[in-house]
Scaffold this motif. Structure first.
Motif, short mmCIF file in Angstrom:
data_model
loop_
_atom_site.label_atom_id
_atom_site.label_comp_id
_atom_site.label_asym_id
_atom_site.label_seq_id
_atom_site.Cartn_x
_atom_site.Cartn_y
_atom_site.Cartn_z
N MET A 1 48.98 49.33 -0.33
CA MET A 1 48.88 48.05 -0.57
C MET A 1 48.99 47.25 1.05
O MET A 1 48.47 46.44 1.57
CB MET A 1 48.68 47.69 -1.46
CG MET A 1 48.75 47.57 -2.68
SD MET A 1 47.47 46.55 -3.18
CE MET A 1 46.93 47.33 -4.99
N ALA A 2 50.19 48.17 1.57
CA ALA A 2 49.76 47.41 2.89
C ALA A 2 48.37 47.19 3.94
O ALA A 2 49.34 46.91 4.68
CB ALA A 2 51.38 48.36 3.60
N GLU A 3 48.17 48.07 4.06
CA GLU A 3 46.87 47.68 4.46
C GLU A 3 45.86 46.64 4.48
O GLU A 3 45.56 46.11 5.05
CB GLU A 3 45.61 48.98 4.68
CG GLU A 3 46.43 50.39 4.78
CD GLU A 3 45.39 51.93 3.88
OE1 GLU A 3 44.68 51.31 3.88
OE2 GLU A 3 46.58 52.71 4.59
N ILE A 4 46.11 46.78 3.22
CA ILE A 4 45.46 45.27 2.55
C ILE A 4 46.22 43.56 2.61
O ILE A 4 45.46 42.81 3.62
CB ILE A 4 45.17 45.24 1.44
CG1 ILE A 4 44.50 46.85 0.99
CG2 ILE A 4 43.94 44.24 0.64
CD1 ILE A 4 43.38 46.94 -0.13
N LEU A 5 47.62 44.12 2.10
CA LEU A 5 48.13 42.99 2.14
C LEU A 5 49.67 42.52 3.82
O LEU A 5 50.53 43.92 2.87
CB LEU A 5 49.48 42.88 1.09
CG LEU A 5 48.07 42.52 -0.83
CD1 LEU A 5 48.19 42.25 -2.10
CD2 LEU A 5 47.22 40.86 -0.24
N ARG A 6 49.93 41.80 3.70
CA ARG A 6 51.58 41.11 4.62
C ARG A 6 51.97 41.07 3.86
O ARG A 6 52.13 39.48 3.54
CB ARG A 6 50.31 40.30 5.68
CG ARG A 6 50.01 40.99 6.76
CD ARG A 6 49.48 40.20 7.66
NE ARG A 6 48.62 39.03 7.68
CZ ARG A 6 48.43 38.04 8.48
NH1 ARG A 6 48.97 38.09 9.36
NH2 ARG A 6 48.38 36.89 8.46
N ALA A 7 53.15 41.75 2.88
CA ALA A 7 54.19 41.80 2.32
C ALA A 7 55.40 42.69 2.41
O ALA A 7 55.39 43.30 3.36
CB ALA A 7 53.33 41.74 1.23
N PRO A 8 56.71 42.41 2.60
CA PRO A 8 57.71 42.87 2.62
C PRO A 8 57.37 44.27 1.15
O PRO A 8 57.16 44.40 0.15
CB PRO A 8 58.46 42.28 1.90
CG PRO A 8 58.49 41.11 1.28
CD PRO A 8 56.56 40.81 1.26
N GLN A 9 57.56 45.56 2.23
CA GLN A 9 58.04 47.04 1.09
C GLN A 9 59.42 47.21 0.64
O GLN A 9 60.14 47.03 1.40
CB GLN A 9 56.99 48.01 1.85
CG GLN A 9 55.36 46.83 2.68
CD GLN A 9 54.96 48.26 3.54
OE1 GLN A 9 54.21 49.09 3.02
NE2 GLN A 9 54.75 48.17 4.52
N VAL A 10 59.45 48.06 -0.30
CA VAL A 10 60.23 48.61 -0.53
C VAL A 10 59.86 49.68 -0.94
O VAL A 10 58.63 50.34 -1.85
CB VAL A 10 61.48 47.88 -1.59
CG1 VAL A 10 62.34 46.91 -1.32
CG2 VAL A 10 60.72 47.53 -3.34
N THR A 11 60.62 51.12 -1.18
CA THR A 11 60.72 52.61 -1.07
C THR A 11 60.35 53.03 -3.02
O THR A 11 60.59 53.74 -3.83
CB THR A 11 60.58 53.62 -0.84
OG1 THR A 11 61.83 53.39 0.17
CG2 THR A 11 60.01 53.26 0.59
N ASP A 12 62.39 51.92 -2.50
CA ASP A 12 63.58 51.53 -3.46
C ASP A 12 62.91 50.73 -5.16
O ASP A 12 62.92 49.72 -4.72
CB ASP A 12 65.02 51.20 -3.20
CG ASP A 12 65.50 51.62 -4.55
OD1 ASP A 12 65.82 52.01 -5.72
OD2 ASP A 12 66.83 51.50 -4.29
N ARG A 13 62.54 51.37 -6.22
CA ARG A 13 62.00 50.64 -7.26
C ARG A 13 62.99 49.75 -7.80
O ARG A 13 62.87 49.30 -8.95
CB ARG A 13 61.13 52.01 -8.44
CG ARG A 13 60.20 52.10 -7.89
CD ARG A 13 59.25 53.15 -8.64
NE ARG A 13 57.70 53.16 -8.27
CZ ARG A 13 57.06 53.57 -9.06
NH1 ARG A 13 57.11 52.01 -9.55
NH2 ARG A 13 55.82 53.01 -8.40
N THR A 14 64.25 50.30 -7.84
CA THR A 14 65.62 49.45 -8.63
C THR A 14 65.58 47.89 -8.69
O THR A 14 65.01 47.15 -7.17
CB THR A 14 67.18 49.70 -7.45
OG1 THR A 14 67.26 49.07 -6.51
CG2 THR A 14 66.66 51.81 -8.33
N SER A 15 65.94 47.35 -9.57
CA SER A 15 66.11 45.75 -9.41
C SER A 15 66.29 45.36 -8.42
O SER A 15 66.75 43.88 -8.02
CB SER A 15 66.89 45.29 -10.76
OG SER A 15 67.89 46.31 -10.92
N GLN A 16 67.97 46.04 -7.45
CA GLN A 16 68.84 45.38 -6.48
C GLN A 16 68.03 45.68 -5.26
O GLN A 16 68.30 44.33 -4.34
CB GLN A 16 69.70 46.93 -6.61
CG GLN A 16 71.17 46.60 -7.43
CD GLN A 16 70.77 47.26 -8.78
OE1 GLN A 16 70.18 47.38 -9.16
NE2 GLN A 16 71.88 47.28 -9.54
#
Length: 298
Positions: free
Chosen positions: A204-219
């Motif tokens: 999705m990072a190839e399409i949308l310029r947005a912050p990314q996280v690999t950690d799915r936790t709510s924190q």
């Protein structure tokens, strides 16, 4: 004596020419709104819009009034005001399916015609997935003399996430109400007051310029939202969680709790679906970029 040739004009064209001549002679007597209107030849110019904006700026967020935002947690307080009125702006079929108790269904254009609503506290409610225009409409209503107008943050999707009372015969789960399709995701990604977060979605990072996280936790989600709140003074309209895989109702509610009172929307339909939507729109956007055939100038 030379022959004089007289060419008769069609009656319709003659009337138009006569009216144009009369208009030119009485131009000073016209109302200002007509007198100052540019001639058709000026269509060849890139005439700026009022306030110095250009035609390309017409769909920016400059007219969005985030001061209209009211969180779902404050709805009960709103209802305690004398004359408080909840106006559901969704379509009839959606309203019939489920709505806030005692809400009335009406679009913004209808509200403008109801003078008796000008002095009442009004709460505009949408589906939460296309509320940019609703915030803009709130600002316009305030400018037109409506004394108290607000917008429910997250619309009905955010309302359901708070487990507040609802009337209807087909009430969806909070997660289902918060799901976005590819078109709705794209709209949110273009909304400055919406925070899109890519959760373990490198494609999705190839399409949308947005912050990314690999950690799915709510924190991890809460950390990004808090950082954005510090950087931006105006409140967020929503947080959009983008994930390649499915998301559970429990995880959705955890995300909703840690970013509260900001509502949460979810996109999990995948990169392929979003790319397909964008490809289908390329021809439309290309046509808009070229615009209609321009008249010859001069």
């Amino acid at each position: 004596m030379p022959t004089i040739s007289i060419r008769l004009l069609p009656v319709g064209l003659l009337a138009v020419c006569t009216a144009m001549g009369t208009l030119a002679q009485t131009n000073s007597e016209l109302p200002a709104v007509l007198r100052d209107m540019p001639q058709s030849g000026s269509m060849c110019k890139n005439t700026p819009l009022p306030g110095g904006a250009t035609p390309n700026d017409a769909r920016t967020d400059q007219n969005v009034d985030m001061g209209c935002a009211l969180s779902a947690a404050d709805v009960n307080t709103f209802l305690q005001k004398s004359g408080s009125t909840i106006i559901d702006t969704r379509q009839e079929k959606d309203f019939a399916q489920f709505h806030i108790p005692n809400a009335i269904r009406a679009d913004v254009a209808t509200i403008r015609l109801k003078n008796y609503l000008r002095d009442k506290p009004l709460l505009l409610v949408g589906d939460g997935k296309a509320d940019r225009e609703l915030y803009a409409s709130c600002g316009r209503l305030r400018a037109q003399g409506f004394k108290s107008v607000q917008v429910l943050m997250g619309g009905m999707a955010g309302y359901l996430a708070r487990e507040l009372p609802v009337d209807g015969r087909g009430i969806p789960s909070a997660l289902e109400a918060a799901r976005l399709d590819p078109a709705q995701l794209w709209v949110q990604s273009q909304f400055r007051e919406s925070l899109v977060i890519l959760v373990d979605s490198p494609k999705m990072a190839e399409i949308l310029r947005a912050p990314q996280v690999t950690d799915r936790t709510s924190q991890a989600i809460a950390s990004i939202v808090e950082r954005r709140r510090k950087e931006q003074k105006t409140p967020l309209a929503n947080v959009v969680i983008v994930t390649e895989g499915p998301i559970s109702e429990a995880t959705f509610r955890q995300y909703s709790q840690v970013v509260s009172p900001t509502p949460v929307l979810v996109y999990s339909a995948g990169t392929v679906a979003l790319k397909g939507f964008l490809q289908s729109q390329e021809a439309v956007w290309a046509a808009r970029a070229h615009g209609p055939k321009r008249p010859r100038c001069g």
